[in-house]
Design a protein around this motif. Structure first.
Motif, short mmCIF file in Angstrom:
data_model
loop_
_atom_site.label_atom_id
_atom_site.label_comp_id
_atom_site.label_asym_id
_atom_site.label_seq_id
_atom_site.Cartn_x
_atom_site.Cartn_y
_atom_site.Cartn_z
N ALA A 222 0.80 -1.39 -0.04
CA ALA A 222 0.16 -0.17 0.06
C ALA A 222 0.78 1.25 0.06
CB ALA A 222 -1.10 -0.09 1.01
N VAL A 223 1.89 1.09 0.77
CA VAL A 223 2.84 2.49 0.72
C VAL A 223 3.56 2.71 -0.59
CG1 VAL A 223 5.05 3.49 1.79
CG2 VAL A 223 3.20 2.20 3.39
N ILE A 224 3.96 1.83 -1.36
CA ILE A 224 4.59 1.79 -2.34
C ILE A 224 3.72 2.37 -3.40
CG2 ILE A 224 6.18 0.88 -4.36
CD1 ILE A 224 7.63 1.77 -1.78
N SER A 225 2.58 1.85 -3.52
CA SER A 225 1.36 2.11 -4.50
C SER A 225 0.83 3.38 -4.28
CB SER A 225 0.34 1.08 -4.21
OG SER A 225 0.62 -0.08 -4.46
N ALA A 226 0.97 4.02 -2.90
CA ALA A 226 0.52 5.53 -2.78
C ALA A 226 1.47 6.26 -3.28
CB ALA A 226 0.26 5.56 -1.19
N CYS A 227 2.77 5.81 -3.15
CA CYS A 227 3.83 6.86 -3.52
C CYS A 227 3.98 6.79 -5.17
CB CYS A 227 5.22 6.09 -3.30
SG CYS A 227 5.85 6.38 -1.48
N HIS A 228 3.57 5.71 -5.89
CA HIS A 228 3.58 5.87 -7.41
C HIS A 228 2.45 6.72 -7.92
CE1 HIS A 228 2.56 4.02 -11.57
NE2 HIS A 228 3.91 4.03 -11.44
N ALA A 229 1.29 6.59 -7.04
CA ALA A 229 -0.08 7.41 -7.56
C ALA A 229 0.23 8.68 -7.24
CB ALA A 229 -1.13 6.90 -6.49
N ALA A 230 1.31 9.15 -6.55
CA ALA A 230 1.66 10.64 -6.12
C ALA A 230 1.83 11.36 -7.36
CB ALA A 230 2.64 10.72 -4.86
N GLY A 231 2.46 10.41 -8.27
CA GLY A 231 2.90 11.28 -9.54
C GLY A 231 4.38 11.43 -9.30
N ASP A 232 4.69 12.71 -10.02
CA ASP A 232 6.20 12.84 -10.46
C ASP A 232 7.14 13.09 -9.25
OD1 ASP A 232 5.50 15.41 -9.62
OD2 ASP A 232 6.63 16.66 -11.17
N ILE A 233 6.48 13.14 -8.16
CA ILE A 233 7.59 13.01 -6.91
C ILE A 233 8.40 12.00 -6.92
CG2 ILE A 233 7.64 12.78 -4.44
CD1 ILE A 233 4.79 14.02 -4.39
N TYR A 234 7.92 10.75 -7.43
CA TYR A 234 8.70 9.30 -7.53
C TYR A 234 8.58 8.76 -8.77
CZ TYR A 234 7.53 9.73 -2.44
OH TYR A 234 7.46 10.03 -1.07
N HIS A 235 8.22 9.39 -9.84
CA HIS A 235 8.30 8.82 -11.29
C HIS A 235 9.52 8.88 -11.86
CE1 HIS A 235 3.65 8.57 -11.92
NE2 HIS A 235 3.96 7.92 -11.17
N GLN A 236 10.04 7.86 -12.23
CA GLN A 236 11.55 7.67 -12.84
C GLN A 236 11.53 8.61 -14.13
OE1 GLN A 236 12.24 3.66 -14.42
NE2 GLN A 236 14.42 4.25 -14.85
N GLY A 237 12.60 9.56 -14.07
CA GLY A 237 12.96 10.54 -15.22
C GLY A 237 12.52 11.85 -14.67
N SER A 238 11.46 12.03 -13.63
CA SER A 238 10.72 13.21 -13.46
C SER A 238 11.96 14.11 -12.58
CB SER A 238 9.65 13.04 -12.62
OG SER A 238 9.25 14.15 -12.17
N PRO A 239 11.94 15.31 -12.77
CA PRO A 239 12.88 16.30 -12.00
C PRO A 239 12.43 16.12 -10.70
CG PRO A 239 11.74 17.61 -13.78
CD PRO A 239 11.07 16.16 -13.75
N GLY A 240 11.16 15.86 -10.08
CA GLY A 240 10.74 15.39 -8.95
C GLY A 240 11.76 14.59 -8.01
N THR A 241 12.44 13.45 -9.00
CA THR A 241 13.18 12.82 -8.19
C THR A 241 14.69 13.04 -8.01
OG1 THR A 241 13.84 11.36 -10.10
CG2 THR A 241 11.93 10.85 -9.26
N GLU A 242 15.09 14.21 -8.39
CA GLU A 242 16.45 14.58 -8.30
C GLU A 242 16.49 15.10 -6.76
OE1 GLU A 242 18.52 14.47 -10.66
OE2 GLU A 242 17.22 13.34 -11.94
N VAL A 243 17.82 14.87 -6.59
CA VAL A 243 18.26 15.28 -5.12
C VAL A 243 17.86 16.92 -5.14
CG1 VAL A 243 20.09 15.65 -3.45
CG2 VAL A 243 19.88 13.55 -4.59
#
Length: 210
Positions: free
Chosen positions: A61-82
């Motif tokens: 459920a936790v990881i599913s919720a993270c994925h559903a949160a969008g670009d915060i966690y999506h591969q290649g998104s600026p949101g995943t950069e440090v």
């Protein structure tokens, strides 16, 4: 004793969308130069999930919720950069994870062993999630452990306090402050003085990412 500092999940999307995380940026930024000068390996951990969800288990459920949160966690998104406020330097390492612990499914342990690291300081968010999961995992791998209390945060402050005041010390973790930890890198005798007797507690290599 060879040290590493683990800084977890302070990525741009999280610091953008979760205000409680932003207070950690100046705290961690202040200790980074001292840590690097003392030869501490700096490891930034970020969470990234495939856009198509192939690495997301519906039962989690936790990881599913993270994925559903969008670009915060999506591969290649600026949101995943440090977060750029942390100013990655040559010799720092970036490790990408897909679960709570910085060790699960990553090369972190291999990197640390390769550098002869046997002592970890952990910082980042959230205290009850990434920090706790990484601490427990590191214990099972026989690392010495420190949690930098004022360099960690949780959306529930009372939960943060419970972990740093009770859970971590009860499991033998050294809980300290950023100021005291940095002072101890310069001279172990300075650590107690820097915290007033109270504990809450570069290499020339290019930055690498795994």
């Amino acid at each position: 004793m060879t040290n590493a500092l683990i800084v977890g999940d302070l990525q741009s999307g999280i610091t953008r969308d979760y205000p409680f995380t932003r207070k950690l940026l100046p705290v961690i930024s202040e200790v980074l130069p001292t840590a690097r000068a003392a030869g501490v390996l700096i490891v930034f951990i970020r969470t990234e999930l495939r856009v198509n969800g192939l690495d997301v288990a519906p039962s989690n459920a936790v990881i599913s919720a993270c994925h559903a949160a969008g670009d915060i966690y999506h591969q290649g998104s600026p949101g995943t950069e440090v977060d750029p406020a942390l100013k990655i330097a040559d010799g720092d390492v970036i490790v990408t994870k897909r679960r709570g612990s910085a060790f699960t499914g990553t090369e972190l342990d291999m990197i640390l062993r390769g550098r002869g690291v046997d002592s970890l300081a952990v910082a980042g968010v959230a205290t009850s999630a990434m920090v706790a999961a990484t601490v427990y995992d590191a214990f099972d791998r026989d690392y010495r452990l420190t949690v930098i209390a004022d360099a960690c945060a949780d959306p529930e402050p009372d939960v943060h306090d419970f972990f740093v005041d009770s859970v971590f010390p009860g499991r033998g973790v050294d809980v300290t402050t950023a100021r005291s930890w940095a002072a101890g890198l310069r001279d172990p005798r300075e650590a107690a003085a820097s915290s007033g007797g109270q504990e809450h507690g570069e290499t020339g290599e290019p930055a690498s990412e795994v």
